[in-house]
Design a protein around this motif. Structure first.
Motif, PDB file in Angstrom:
ATOM      1  N   ASP A 169       0.821  -1.223   0.000  1.00 28.72           N
ATOM      2  CA  ASP A 169       0.000   0.000   0.000  1.00 28.72           C
ATOM      3  C   ASP A 169       0.847   1.262   0.000  1.00 28.72           C
ATOM      4  N   THR A 170       1.991   1.207   0.681  1.00 24.92           N
ATOM      5  CA  THR A 170       2.874   2.383   0.717  1.00 24.92           C
ATOM      6  C   THR A 170       3.369   2.724  -0.677  1.00 24.92           C
ATOM      7  N   TYR A 171       3.780   1.709  -1.416  1.00 24.63           N
ATOM      8  CA  TYR A 171       4.276   1.955  -2.771  1.00 24.63           C
ATOM      9  C   TYR A 171       3.183   2.539  -3.652  1.00 24.63           C
ATOM     10  N   PHE A 172       1.986   1.950  -3.625  1.00 21.30           N
ATOM     11  CA  PHE A 172       0.923   2.417  -4.515  1.00 21.30           C
ATOM     12  C   PHE A 172       0.439   3.813  -4.126  1.00 21.30           C
ATOM     13  N   THR A 173       0.470   4.131  -2.848  1.00 18.55           N
ATOM     14  CA  THR A 173       0.129   5.498  -2.426  1.00 18.55           C
ATOM     15  C   THR A 173       1.155   6.487  -2.959  1.00 18.55           C
ATOM     16  N   ALA A 174       2.439   6.125  -2.810  1.00 20.89           N
ATOM     17  CA  ALA A 174       3.511   6.986  -3.319  1.00 20.89           C
ATOM     18  C   ALA A 174       3.423   7.105  -4.840  1.00 20.89           C
ATOM     19  N   LEU A 175       3.152   5.986  -5.518  1.00 19.28           N
ATOM     20  CA  LEU A 175       3.038   5.997  -6.975  1.00 19.28           C
ATOM     21  C   LEU A 175       1.928   6.942  -7.418  1.00 19.28           C
ATOM     22  N   PHE A 176       0.786   6.864  -6.753  1.00 13.61           N
ATOM     23  CA  PHE A 176      -0.340   7.719  -7.126  1.00 13.61           C
ATOM     24  C   PHE A 176       0.001   9.204  -6.920  1.00 13.61           C
ATOM     25  N   LEU A 177       0.576   9.532  -5.773  1.00 17.83           N
ATOM     26  CA  LEU A 177       0.890  10.935  -5.478  1.00 17.83           C
ATOM     27  C   LEU A 177       1.954  11.483  -6.425  1.00 17.83           C
ATOM     28  N   TYR A 178       2.985  10.695  -6.678  1.00 26.86           N
ATOM     29  CA  TYR A 178       4.034  11.147  -7.601  1.00 26.86           C
ATOM     30  C   TYR A 178       3.477  11.310  -9.011  1.00 26.86           C
ATOM     31  N   TRP A 179       2.649  10.366  -9.435  1.00 23.03           N
ATOM     32  CA  TRP A 179       2.056  10.460 -10.779  1.00 23.03           C
ATOM     33  C   TRP A 179       1.153  11.683 -10.878  1.00 23.03           C
TER      34      TRP A 179
ATOM     35  N   GLY B 168      10.447  -0.254  -9.548  1.00 28.62           N
ATOM     36  CA  GLY B 168       9.394   0.667  -9.113  1.00 28.62           C
ATOM     37  C   GLY B 168       9.463   1.985  -9.857  1.00 28.62           C
ATOM     38  N   LEU B 169      10.674   2.458 -10.114  1.00 30.92           N
ATOM     39  CA  LEU B 169      10.851   3.693 -10.881  1.00 30.92           C
ATOM     40  C   LEU B 169      10.356   3.523 -12.307  1.00 30.92           C
ATOM     41  N   PHE B 170      10.655   2.378 -12.919  1.00 29.09           N
ATOM     42  CA  PHE B 170      10.219   2.142 -14.298  1.00 29.09           C
ATOM     43  C   PHE B 170       8.700   2.208 -14.407  1.00 29.09           C
ATOM     44  N   ILE B 171       8.005   1.610 -13.439  1.00 30.00           N
ATOM     45  CA  ILE B 171       6.543   1.659 -13.458  1.00 30.00           C
ATOM     46  C   ILE B 171       6.056   3.103 -13.367  1.00 30.00           C
ATOM     47  N   PHE B 172       6.664   3.880 -12.467  1.00 25.46           N
ATOM     48  CA  PHE B 172       6.273   5.285 -12.325  1.00 25.46           C
ATOM     49  C   PHE B 172       6.543   6.075 -13.604  1.00 25.46           C
ATOM     50  N   GLU B 173       7.752   5.954 -14.158  1.00 27.82           N
ATOM     51  CA  GLU B 173       8.108   6.721 -15.356  1.00 27.82           C
ATOM     52  C   GLU B 173       7.226   6.334 -16.536  1.00 27.82           C
ATOM     53  N   ALA B 174       6.957   5.040 -16.696  1.00 25.28           N
ATOM     54  CA  ALA B 174       6.107   4.601 -17.805  1.00 25.28           C
ATOM     55  C   ALA B 174       4.704   5.179 -17.658  1.00 25.28           C
ATOM     56  N   LEU B 175       4.153   5.132 -16.439  1.00 23.41           N
ATOM     57  CA  LEU B 175       2.813   5.664 -16.198  1.00 23.41           C
ATOM     58  C   LEU B 175       2.771   7.168 -16.427  1.00 23.41           C
ATOM     59  N   PHE B 176       3.738   7.886 -15.867  1.00 22.51           N
ATOM     60  CA  PHE B 176       3.760   9.342 -15.984  1.00 22.51           C
ATOM     61  C   PHE B 176       4.001   9.793 -17.424  1.00 22.51           C
ATOM     62  N   ARG B 177       4.991   9.201 -18.100  1.00 25.98           N
ATOM     63  CA  ARG B 177       5.318   9.642 -19.459  1.00 25.98           C
ATOM     64  C   ARG B 177       4.219   9.290 -20.450  1.00 25.98           C
ATOM     65  N   LEU B 178       3.563   8.161 -20.270  1.00 29.05           N
ATOM     66  CA  LEU B 178       2.454   7.809 -21.154  1.00 29.05           C
ATOM     67  C   LEU B 178       1.265   8.733 -20.923  1.00 29.05           C
ATOM     68  N   THR B 179       1.027   9.110 -19.667  1.00 34.99           N
ATOM     69  CA  THR B 179      -0.027  10.087 -19.378  1.00 34.99           C
ATOM     70  C   THR B 179       0.278  11.417 -20.062  1.00 34.99           C
ATOM     71  N   GLU B 180       1.519  11.845 -19.957  1.00 37.87           N
ATOM     72  CA  GLU B 180       1.956  13.088 -20.604  1.00 37.87           C
ATOM     73  C   GLU B 180       1.789  13.003 -22.114  1.00 37.87           C
ATOM     74  N   HIS B 181       2.155  11.859 -22.677  1.00 37.00           N
ATOM     75  CA  HIS B 181       2.053  11.645 -24.128  1.00 37.00           C
ATOM     76  C   HIS B 181       0.595  11.733 -24.580  1.00 37.00           C
ATOM     77  N   ILE B 182      -0.294  11.037 -23.882  1.00 35.35           N
ATOM     78  CA  ILE B 182      -1.717  11.029 -24.252  1.00 35.35           C
ATOM     79  C   ILE B 182      -2.308  12.428 -24.108  1.00 35.35           C
ATOM     80  N   THR B 183      -1.922  13.148 -23.055  1.00 37.70           N
ATOM     81  CA  THR B 183      -2.422  14.506 -22.840  1.00 37.70           C
ATOM     82  C   THR B 183      -2.011  15.436 -23.972  1.00 37.70           C
ATOM     83  N   LYS B 184      -0.764  15.351 -24.390  1.00 37.42           N
ATOM     84  CA  LYS B 184      -0.284  16.199 -25.490  1.00 37.42           C
ATOM     85  C   LYS B 184      -0.998  15.876 -26.795  1.00 37.42           C
TER      86      LYS B 184
END
Length: 412
Positions: free
Chosen positions: A31-41, A80-96
């Motif tokens: 739960d700690t990881y997923f909470t951190a992942l959500f907030l960072y994303w 864990g970083l790879f999951i975060f970067e993939a999620l964040f960068r893909l979100t950024e890509h779709i938004t653009k």
């Protein structure tokens, strides 16, 4: 497409990041990881539109905003970083894509960003655990280590971009590469190390309120600076457009529109000034003997010669064709006449080097002037003074050209 040339390097970096993530030590997906992942994303996605993007090199954007990846890498490890970067960068890509602000080859940007941030921050993760025992023994060791890691990651990021720019042809020399690295701000790196250090502390202690507060503080401060930066940028752009609107494209001096603007302003000053109208003698003969390209070179030479003798309070305008108008200010009548006669002689004694039929030719020419000296705000407006000066120019032409005709209106 520019980045297509660097496709092999981009995919090499991306697959390197996958290999590092897969073969790194596993992390606990709790739960700690997923909470951190959500907030960072969430906050990285919010912050992405406030980042400063530099496109000085080609059409490839370089992001100089604060990045939170270092603290997340140390907390969660490479996978864990790879999951975060993939999620964040893909979100950024779709938004653009949705907002239609995507760059050409946007998908290559996304892949490279995932690969480079995971690869370089994973290296920082291993260096952190390797060096922490040593730095822990010295005062402020934790913060010094964070700053060192930010510097290393920033340098590696710049080197990666330099290689990409070299492949696409935007960086060709060592000096250009060094200049690119110099654009990195030590202040920004210090700010990034402080932010990531605090985030890491809050993560490890599960102080979610403090972590969210820091994210919000960083967002609001960045938004304030971004708004100021946008206002400054808009003012610069407006000034540039205004300068373009008031500049003659051929000579670079003021145009007739700016002359009209200054006439309206100076009509109210009640100052003594000279309106001088000048043109090139026998200019049609130059065009007929050579061509209009040569004629343009002569006009540019004439404008630069006139400009060379003026001071910061004077104004030079291209008022039409080979005709120029000068407003001489803060001078007596005698000083104005002497200056124009000096310009006349300088033009008479000069030559223009031009290219004609694949050969260099020397062209000499003369000019004629009409000078009307008067006081603004009286019964003679600058518009009328311009007409009188133009009539004096015609008088110079009729009297043999290559001369100055003058008139002194009133008593100074």
């Amino acid at each position: 497409m520019m980045l297509s040339r660097a496709r092999k390097l981009i995919f090499a970096v991306f697959f390197t990041s996958i290999a590092i993530a897969v073969y790194s030590q596993p992390f606990t997906a709790n739960d700690t990881y997923f909470t951190a992942l959500f907030l960072y994303w969430l906050f990285s996605s919010l912050y992405s539109h406030l980042r400063v993007v530099d496109k000085t090199k080609s059409n490839i954007p370089v992001d100089y905003g604060i990045n939170y990846s270092l603290s997340f890498a140390i907390f969660a490890g490479p996978l864990g970083l790879f999951i975060f970067e993939a999620l964040f960068r893909l979100t950024e890509h779709i938004t653009k894509k949705w907002l239609k602000t995507a760059e050409p080859d946007e998908w290559l940007h996304t892949i490279y960003n995932i690969g480079s941030f995971v690869t370089f921050n994973s290296l920082a993760f291993y260096l952190y655990h390797l060096l922490y025992p040593f730095f822990d023994r010295i005062p402020f060791g934790f913060w010094l280590l964070l700053f060192l890691l930010i510097v290393i990651v920033s340098l590696l990021t710049d080197i990666g971009l330099i290689i990409v720019f070299h492949i696409v042809g935007d960086i060709r020399t060592w000096q250009e590469a060094i200049d690119f690295i110099k654009t990195r701000s030590w202040f920004d790196m210090g700010k990034a190390s402080l932010t990531n250090g605090l985030l890491l502390i809050f993560l490890e202690e599960k102080r979610w309120g403090m972590l969210i507060s820091l994210f919000l503080l960083n967002y609001f401060v960045s938004r304030s600076f971004f708004s100021k930066s946008q206002s400054i940028q808009h003012k610069i752009e407006r000034d540039q457009f205004e300068k373009m609107a008031y500049t003659d494209f051929l000579t670079g001096v003021h145009n007739r529109a700016f002359m009209d603007k200054k006439i309206a302003e100076l009509n109210q000053t009640n100052e003594w000034m000279s309106v001088v109208v000048a043109d090139i003698d026998n200019f049609k003969k130059i065009n007929d003997t050579y061509n209009h390209a040569v004629g343009d070179q002569v006009i540019r030479h004439f404008a630069s010669t006139l400009q060379r003798f003026l001071n910061k309070d004077d104004f030079l305008f291209r008022s039409g064709g080979e005709e120029f108008t000068i407003f001489l200010r803060n001078r007596t009548f005698e000083e104005s006449v002497q200056l124009v006669e000096t310009i006349l002689q300088a033009i008479r004694e000069s030559v223009v080097y031009v290219e004609y039929e694949a050969e260099e030719r020397l062209i000499s020419y003369t000019s004629s002037f009409g000078l009307y000296f008067f006081q603004t705000g009286g019964h003679v407006s600058i518009e009328k003074a311009y007409v009188y000066a133009d009539q004096l120019l015609l008088q110079s032409k009729n009297c043999g050209k290559n001369r100055v005709s003058v008139k002194y209106e009133g008593t100074a």
